[in-house]
Design a protein around this motif. Structure first.
Motif, PDB file in Angstrom:
ATOM      1  N   SER A 173       0.834  -1.200   0.000  1.00  0.00           N
ATOM      2  CA  SER A 173       0.000   0.000   0.000  1.00  0.00           C
ATOM      3  C   SER A 173       0.871   1.253   0.000  1.00  0.00           C
ATOM      4  O   SER A 173       1.874   1.339   0.714  1.00  0.00           O
ATOM      5  N   GLY A 174       0.483   2.210  -0.839  1.00  0.00           N
ATOM      6  CA  GLY A 174       1.222   3.452  -0.935  1.00  0.00           C
ATOM      7  C   GLY A 174       2.485   3.366  -1.766  1.00  0.00           C
ATOM      8  O   GLY A 174       3.231   4.340  -1.867  1.00  0.00           O
ATOM      9  N   THR A 175       2.718   2.214  -2.389  1.00  0.00           N
ATOM     10  CA  THR A 175       3.915   1.992  -3.200  1.00  0.00           C
ATOM     11  C   THR A 175       3.514   1.860  -4.661  1.00  0.00           C
ATOM     12  O   THR A 175       2.742   0.956  -5.018  1.00  0.00           O
ATOM     13  N   LYS A 176       3.995   2.733  -5.510  1.00  0.00           N
ATOM     14  CA  LYS A 176       3.674   2.669  -6.925  1.00  0.00           C
ATOM     15  C   LYS A 176       4.310   1.431  -7.550  1.00  0.00           C
ATOM     16  O   LYS A 176       5.519   1.217  -7.416  1.00  0.00           O
ATOM     17  N   LEU A 177       3.497   0.626  -8.232  1.00  0.00           N
ATOM     18  CA  LEU A 177       3.965  -0.620  -8.826  1.00  0.00           C
ATOM     19  C   LEU A 177       4.125  -0.518 -10.340  1.00  0.00           C
ATOM     20  O   LEU A 177       4.263  -1.531 -11.019  1.00  0.00           O
ATOM     21  N   ASP A 178       4.153   0.688 -10.853  1.00  0.00           N
ATOM     22  CA  ASP A 178       4.350   0.887 -12.289  1.00  0.00           C
ATOM     23  C   ASP A 178       5.704   0.306 -12.715  1.00  0.00           C
ATOM     24  O   ASP A 178       6.754   0.679 -12.177  1.00  0.00           O
ATOM     25  N   GLY A 179       5.663  -0.643 -13.655  1.00  0.00           N
ATOM     26  CA  GLY A 179       6.876  -1.273 -14.157  1.00  0.00           C
ATOM     27  C   GLY A 179       7.377  -2.427 -13.312  1.00  0.00           C
ATOM     28  O   GLY A 179       8.372  -3.068 -13.673  1.00  0.00           O
ATOM     29  N   ILE A 180       6.711  -2.730 -12.207  1.00  0.00           N
ATOM     30  CA  ILE A 180       7.128  -3.841 -11.355  1.00  0.00           C
ATOM     31  C   ILE A 180       6.474  -5.120 -11.862  1.00  0.00           C
ATOM     32  O   ILE A 180       5.258  -5.208 -12.005  1.00  0.00           O
ATOM     33  N   ASP A 181       7.290  -6.123 -12.142  1.00  0.00           N
ATOM     34  CA  ASP A 181       6.828  -7.388 -12.713  1.00  0.00           C
ATOM     35  C   ASP A 181       6.689  -8.422 -11.597  1.00  0.00           C
ATOM     36  O   ASP A 181       7.684  -8.880 -11.025  1.00  0.00           O
ATOM     37  N   LEU A 182       5.442  -8.774 -11.285  1.00  0.00           N
ATOM     38  CA  LEU A 182       5.160  -9.788 -10.261  1.00  0.00           C
ATOM     39  C   LEU A 182       4.697 -11.097 -10.881  1.00  0.00           C
ATOM     40  O   LEU A 182       4.274 -12.009 -10.177  1.00  0.00           O
ATOM     41  N   SER A 183       4.779 -11.206 -12.195  1.00  0.00           N
ATOM     42  CA  SER A 183       4.203 -12.356 -12.892  1.00  0.00           C
ATOM     43  C   SER A 183       4.886 -13.664 -12.551  1.00  0.00           C
ATOM     44  O   SER A 183       4.310 -14.735 -12.723  1.00  0.00           O
ATOM     45  N   ASP A 184       6.113 -13.598 -12.072  1.00  0.00           N
ATOM     46  CA  ASP A 184       6.873 -14.797 -11.738  1.00  0.00           C
ATOM     47  C   ASP A 184       6.780 -15.139 -10.253  1.00  0.00           C
ATOM     48  O   ASP A 184       7.447 -16.056  -9.777  1.00  0.00           O
ATOM     49  N   CYS A 185       5.932 -14.393  -9.515  1.00  0.00           N
ATOM     50  CA  CYS A 185       5.832 -14.575  -8.070  1.00  0.00           C
ATOM     51  C   CYS A 185       4.577 -15.366  -7.701  1.00  0.00           C
ATOM     52  O   CYS A 185       3.623 -15.429  -8.473  1.00  0.00           O
TER      53      CYS A 185
END
Length: 220
Positions: A173-185
């Motif tokens: 929360s409160g953390t911008k996830l633009d460009g963060i790739d979580l697809s492998d998690c």
């Protein structure tokens, strides 16, 4: 935690620690605020009941070192390797960490609130319940780590990679996830604000988790 270390190199964006081929043995004892340690190897040691401020480590390798009831605030780490160390519940608030690797370490409940983290690799670490609130990350890799219930509240994630990590119930929360790739998690639930999701990369299978966050109902 007992897997053999993967020796493959991190992505090019991560600068590895710059260490000489040989380091003399170093003993860490009676650490006091503003102490400086450089060019040494700490092996099979226990650091207990230590509280200090603004200690610096430069070109240090720590192997199989256990920290217990330790608080090192405003710690400065440059060109440091932690290998098979136990940093559970250690207080590293407001640390500055540069060109450092944590390899196969136990980081449960580690507190890095407000830390500045640059060119750092966390590899095969157990970091459940670790706290990274208000931390500033740039060029950081979490590789094959467990980060269940870790707290990234209101952090900055620039060029930060999460590869093959378990992040269930992690707080973003409160953390911008633009460009963060979580697809492998792997995760079934995350703490995240809808306003922080644009630009986050996920897999098709993960889409249902985020749909639930937005109150959507997916029909078969």
């Amino acid at each position: 935690m007992n897997k053999p270390l993967n020796k493959k190199k991190p992505p090019a964006l991560i600068e590895a620690p710059k260490l000489p081929s040989e380091l003399p043995e170093l003993v860490l004892s009676n650490m006091q605020s503003h102490d400086q340690f450089e060019l040494g190897r700490v092996q099979d040691s226990f650091i207990e009941h230590c509280s200090a401020h603004k200690i610096s480590f430069d070109k240090i390798v720590l192997n199989n070192v256990t920290f217990t009831e330790t608080s090192l605030t405003d710690l400065e780490l440059t060109d440091v390797v932690f290998e098979r160390c136990d940093l559970s519940n250690v207080n590293f608030q407001d640390a500055t960490i540069h060109r450092t690797e944590f390899r196969n370490c136990k980081l449960i409940g580690l507190d890095l609130t407000g830390a500045t983290i640059r060119n750092v690799r966390f590899h095969q670490c157990l970091g459940d319940y670790a706290t990274f609130r208000f931390a500033n990350f740039k060029q950081v890799l979490f590789d094959d780590c467990s980060l269940r219930s870790a707290d990234f509240y209101n952090s900055t994630l620039l060029k930060t990679l999460f590869q093959s990590c378990h992040i269930d119930l992690a707080q973003y929360s409160g953390t911008k996830l633009d460009g963060i790739d979580l697809s492998d998690c792997q995760f079934s639930s995350l703490g995240v604000g809808i306003e922080d999701l644009p630009g986050c990369v996920i897999s098709r299978e993960q889409a249902a988790v985020f749909a639930n966050l937005m109150g959507l109902v997916i029909k078969d």
